[in-house]
Write a protein that holds these residues in place. Structure first.
Motif, mmCIF file in Angstrom:
data_model
loop_
_atom_site.group_PDB
_atom_site.id
_atom_site.type_symbol
_atom_site.label_atom_id
_atom_site.label_comp_id
_atom_site.label_asym_id
_atom_site.label_seq_id
_atom_site.Cartn_x
_atom_site.Cartn_y
_atom_site.Cartn_z
ATOM 1 N N PHE A 59 0.828 -1.214 0.000
ATOM 2 C CA PHE A 59 0.000 0.000 0.000
ATOM 3 C C PHE A 59 0.858 1.259 0.000
ATOM 4 N N VAL A 60 1.834 1.304 0.890
ATOM 5 C CA VAL A 60 2.603 2.548 0.983
ATOM 6 C C VAL A 60 3.463 2.780 -0.258
ATOM 7 N N ASN A 61 3.782 1.704 -0.958
ATOM 8 C CA ASN A 61 4.556 1.876 -2.179
ATOM 9 C C ASN A 61 3.700 1.891 -3.442
ATOM 10 N N GLY A 62 2.385 1.832 -3.229
ATOM 11 C CA GLY A 62 1.474 1.947 -4.368
ATOM 12 C C GLY A 62 1.542 0.790 -5.336
ATOM 13 N N ILE A 63 1.759 -0.425 -4.810
ATOM 14 C CA ILE A 63 1.838 -1.586 -5.694
ATOM 15 C C ILE A 63 0.524 -2.356 -5.610
ATOM 16 N N SER A 64 -0.071 -2.632 -6.767
ATOM 17 C CA SER A 64 -1.335 -3.363 -6.816
ATOM 18 C C SER A 64 -1.097 -4.823 -6.451
ATOM 19 N N ASP A 65 -2.074 -5.445 -5.783
ATOM 20 C CA ASP A 65 -1.892 -6.858 -5.443
ATOM 21 C C ASP A 65 -2.636 -7.774 -6.407
ATOM 22 N N THR A 66 -3.213 -7.189 -7.472
ATOM 23 C CA THR A 66 -3.864 -8.033 -8.465
ATOM 24 C C THR A 66 -2.888 -8.246 -9.615
ATOM 25 N N VAL A 67 -2.740 -9.499 -10.015
ATOM 26 C CA VAL A 67 -1.840 -9.801 -11.120
ATOM 27 C C VAL A 67 -2.626 -9.603 -12.409
#
Ligand SMILES: Nc1ncnc2c1ncn2[C@@H]1O[C@H](COP(=O)(O)OP(=O)(O)OP(=O)(O)O)[C@@H](O)[C@H]1O
Ligand SMILES: [Mg+2]
Length: 240
Positions: free
Chosen positions: A217-225
Motif C-alpha cells: 500500500f505505501v509503495n502503491g503496488i497493486s496486489d492483483t496480477v
C-alpha cells in the motif's frame, strides 16, 4: 474497530478505496450510527444521541468532506461565514472578524469579495478549510484534502493542516490516499484493511514495515496480477 485518538494528536487514516475511511469519519460526528459499539467524544457516547443532541456535539467538529464544494453564488466571505450567520448569534462585525481571522490562518487574506469561479482549485480548498475551522473546533476531520491538487499545492495544504493543528491546538484526523501527505501531517498513521485496523504506527514505522499488505500500500503496488498486460503491450486488445 477499536481506535483511540488523544487530544491534540494528528492522526492519518489510510486504506484502499471503499475500505470505510469516509464511513469512519461520519461515525465520529454522528452522521452515521454504529450497529453495535460506541463512539466516545470526550467520554460521551454519541452513538445513541438524538439529532438535536448531536448538533451540540457537531459544533465541536470541523469537517472537510470529500469533494466538498463552495456555494458558487456566494463570495469567499459569505461562504466562510455561512454557518455563523445562520445561527443569528453574532453581529455582522463579529462574523466579519472571525472570517478575517480564519482567512489569515489559511493565507487568503484579502480574498473576501472574490467569487469561487475566480479562485484556483487550491484556493478553493483553502476556503473550504477556512469554513471548517471558523467555529474554532476542537476536532477537525479532513477527508482527502489533497486529492486532485498538484504536488506543490498539496504540500501547501499539508502545511496548513499542520498549522491548524498547532495554531488552534486541535485534534486532527486526516483521511488520505496520498502517502507523501500522510507522512507530512501524521504523527500516527492508521491503515484500514478489510474492515479492521491492520497497522498503526509513526510514518517511519509504516514506511519501514515489512508486512506485505502495508508495504504494497505505501509503495502503491497493486496486489492483483494483470494477466492480460503483456498481450496489451503488444497492441492486442482483449475481446469482450
Ligand atoms: N451510508 C452508507 N451506508 C452503508 N454503506 C455505505 C454508506 N456509504 C458508503 N457505504 C459503503 O461502505 C463502504 C466504504 O465506503 P467509504 O466511503 O467509507 O470508503 P472510503 O474508504 O472512504 O473510499 P474512498 O477512498 O474511495 O473515498 C463502501 O462499500 C460503500 O459502498
Ligand atoms: Mg472516502
Amino acid at each position: 474497530m477499536d481506535l483511540r485518538i488523544e487530544t491534540g494528536e494528528a492522526v492519518v487514516i489510510i486504506g484502499r478505496s471503499g475500505g470505510g475511511k469516509s464511513i469512519l469519519l461520519k461515525h465520529l460526528i454522528g452522521l452515521l450510527s454504529p450497529d453495535a459499539g460506541s463512539v466516545l467524544v470526550d467520554g460521551e457516547d454519541i452513538a445513541g444521541l438524538t439529532e438535536r443532541q448531536l448538533l451540540r456535539v457537531r459544533r465541536r467538529f470541523g469537517m472537510l468532506f470529500q469533494g466538498a464544494a463552495l456555494f458558487d453564488s456566494l463570495n469567499v466571505e459569505e461562504n466562510v461565514g455561512f454557518a455563523l450567520r445562520r445561527e443569528r448569534k453574532w453581529t455582522e462585525a463579529e462574523i466579519g472578524k472571525k472570517v478575517d481571522r480564519v482567512l489569515e490562518v489559511v493565507e487568503l487574506s484579502g480574498t473576501q469579495k472574490k467569487m469561487p469561479a475566480e479562485l484556483s482549485g487550491g484556493m478553493k480548498k483553502r476556503v473550504v478549510l477556512a469554513r471548517a475551522i471558523v467555529y474554532e473546533p476542537a476536532f477537525v476531520l479532513y477527508d482527502e484534502p489533497t486529492t486532485g491538487l498538484d504536488p506543490v499545492v498539496s504540500d501547501s495544504i499539508d502545511r496548513l493542516i499542520q498549522r491548524v493543528n498547532q495554531h488552534i491546538n486541535v485534534t486532527s484526523i486526516v483521511v488520505t490516499h496520498d502517502m507523501r501527505s500522510a507522512a507530512r501531517v501524521g504523527e500516527r498513521i492508521i491503515m484500514l484493511y478489510e474492515g479492521r485496523i491492520h497497522y498503526s504506527g509513526t510514518p517511519k514505522e509504516i514506511f519501514d514495515c515489512a508486512d506485505p499488505i502495508v508495504n504494497r500500500f505505501v509503495n502503491g503496488i497493486s496486489d492483483t496480477v494483470v494477466a492480460e498486460a503483456p498481450a496489451l503491450m503488444h497492441g492486442q486488445r482483449r475481446k469482450n
